[in-house]
Design an enzyme around this catalytic site. Structure first.
Site, PDB file in Angstrom:
ATOM      1  CG  HIS A   1      -0.440  -0.028   2.629  1.00  0.00           C
ATOM      2  ND1 HIS A   1       0.314  -1.008   3.185  1.00  0.00           N
ATOM      3  CD2 HIS A   1      -0.338   1.059   3.525  1.00  0.00           C
ATOM      4  CE1 HIS A   1       0.760  -0.478   4.351  1.00  0.00           C
ATOM      5  NE2 HIS A   1       0.472   0.571   4.463  1.00  0.00           N
TER       6      HIS A   1
ATOM      7  CG  HIS B   1      -0.013   4.435   4.549  1.00  0.00           C
ATOM      8  ND1 HIS B   1      -0.835   3.897   5.488  1.00  0.00           N
ATOM      9  CD2 HIS B   1      -1.022   5.245   4.141  1.00  0.00           C
ATOM     10  CE1 HIS B   1      -2.136   4.404   5.634  1.00  0.00           C
ATOM     11  NE2 HIS B   1      -2.102   5.153   4.686  1.00  0.00           N
TER      12      HIS B   1
ATOM     13  CG  ASP C   1       4.699   3.354   7.656  1.00  0.00           C
ATOM     14  OD1 ASP C   1       4.006   3.653   6.660  1.00  0.00           O
ATOM     15  OD2 ASP C   1       4.464   2.635   8.595  1.00  0.00           O
ATOM     16  CG  HIS C   2       4.489   0.045   4.496  1.00  0.00           C
ATOM     17  ND1 HIS C   2       4.202  -1.247   4.660  1.00  0.00           N
ATOM     18  CD2 HIS C   2       3.789   0.858   5.476  1.00  0.00           C
ATOM     19  CE1 HIS C   2       3.390  -1.254   5.760  1.00  0.00           C
ATOM     20  NE2 HIS C   2       3.457  -0.187   6.417  1.00  0.00           N
TER      21      HIS C   2
ATOM     22  CG  HIS D   1      -3.931   0.066   6.901  1.00  0.00           C
ATOM     23  ND1 HIS D   1      -4.052   0.703   7.992  1.00  0.00           N
ATOM     24  CD2 HIS D   1      -2.947   0.465   6.429  1.00  0.00           C
ATOM     25  CE1 HIS D   1      -2.865   1.424   8.322  1.00  0.00           C
ATOM     26  NE2 HIS D   1      -2.219   1.299   7.100  1.00  0.00           N
TER      27      HIS D   1
ATOM     28  CG  ASP E   1       0.637  -1.214   7.770  1.00  0.00           C
ATOM     29  OD1 ASP E   1       1.549  -2.191   8.043  1.00  0.00           O
ATOM     30  OD2 ASP E   1       0.708  -0.100   7.972  1.00  0.00           O
TER      31      ASP E   1
ATOM     32  CG  HIS F   1       3.932  -1.578  11.571  1.00  0.00           C
ATOM     33  ND1 HIS F   1       4.779  -0.406  11.813  1.00  0.00           N
ATOM     34  CD2 HIS F   1       3.142  -1.205  10.687  1.00  0.00           C
ATOM     35  CE1 HIS F   1       4.567   0.458  10.789  1.00  0.00           C
ATOM     36  NE2 HIS F   1       3.514  -0.209  10.072  1.00  0.00           N
TER      37      HIS F   1
END
Length: 242
Positions: A55, A57, A59-60, A113, A132, A170
């Site tokens: 996805h 985001h 942090d990915h 998410h 996530d 995570h």
């Protein structure tokens, strides 16, 4: 066999590095940072050929550009979020296939998410790279989706072979375990797992991967019997400070 290496990054992210010894192919899943991934691959003499994204985001995906510049790799991710992942080379959707060497992974659409979230499911060896959507004893926040979507996504995951290893993104398990204990205080499997998680984290060891079977037994979101229960549990977890 596929070797999987856990690369910790940022505050609590796990980036997954996959290597197929037969072909020499190496894949990175959800690189929120480039440095740790490039260092981990270099230390093993591996050359990164692909990135798989679940996805959009940051942090990915924030490591995408630097890894691509360093290796020339190909980046594959959700077609539904292509406009939010500018480094994407190939957009994929439900039922599409990606490969590491001769091993195929099927794309599962798992929105909740984010609106276009996907997972990568390998049947043999049985693995799911879930981003996530599902964590050990927990699930992702509903940023763009609904409780109904999350209930369906977790149901799809729970229907996989119980030995399937789940590689979430995570290290949230200690908090998730405390919430699970409050949610199902009479669940002995949750109590046992919470103790095991506490011991692992005390020595700095990761609690992932988990398995489908373990989540069926101890994850209060997977165990939610209906959408209303999941929605209530997700709202409670969002405010949980235990």
């Amino acid at each position: 066999m596929i070797e999987v290496v856990c690369v910790p990054a940022l505050s609590d992210n796990y980036i997954w590095l996959l290597h197929d010894d037969r072909s020499g192919d190496t894949v990175v899943v959800d690189p929120g940072a480039a440095g740790p991934v490039l260092a981990a691959a270099s230390a093993r003499g591996w050359t990164i050929g692909q990135i798989w994204i679940t996805h959009w985001h940051g942090d990915h995906v924030d490591g995408n550009a630097a890894i691509k510049a360093a290796t020339g790799c190909t980046i594959t991710g959700p077609a539904a979020e292509a406009d939010r992942i500018p480094t994407l080379d190939r957009g994929v959707a439900e039922g599409d296939t990606v490969r590491i060497g001769a091993v195929a992974a099927t794309v599962l659409e798992l929105p909740a998410h984010t609106a276009g979230h996907i997972g990568f499911h390998l049947a043999e060896p049985a693995m799911l790279f879930s981003g996530d959507v599902i964590f050990a004893m927990g699930c992702g926040r509903l940023f763009e989706g609904t409780a109904a979507q999350m209930h369906r996504a977790l149901g799809r995951i729970a229907a996989l072979d119980p030995d399937t290893r789940i590689y979430g993104a995570h290290e949230y398990t200690a908090s998730n375990a405390r919430f699970a204990l409050v949610t199902e205080p009479d669940n002995a499997a949750i109590r046992d797992r919470a103790a095991a998680v506490k011991a692992l984290r005390a020595v700095g060891r990761p609690t992932l991967p988990t398995t489908v079977g373990l989540e069926r037994a101890t994850n209060p979101f997977v165990r939610s019997p209906d959408v209303a229960t999941l929605a209530a549990r997700r709202t409670a977890k969002d405010a949980f400070r235990g």
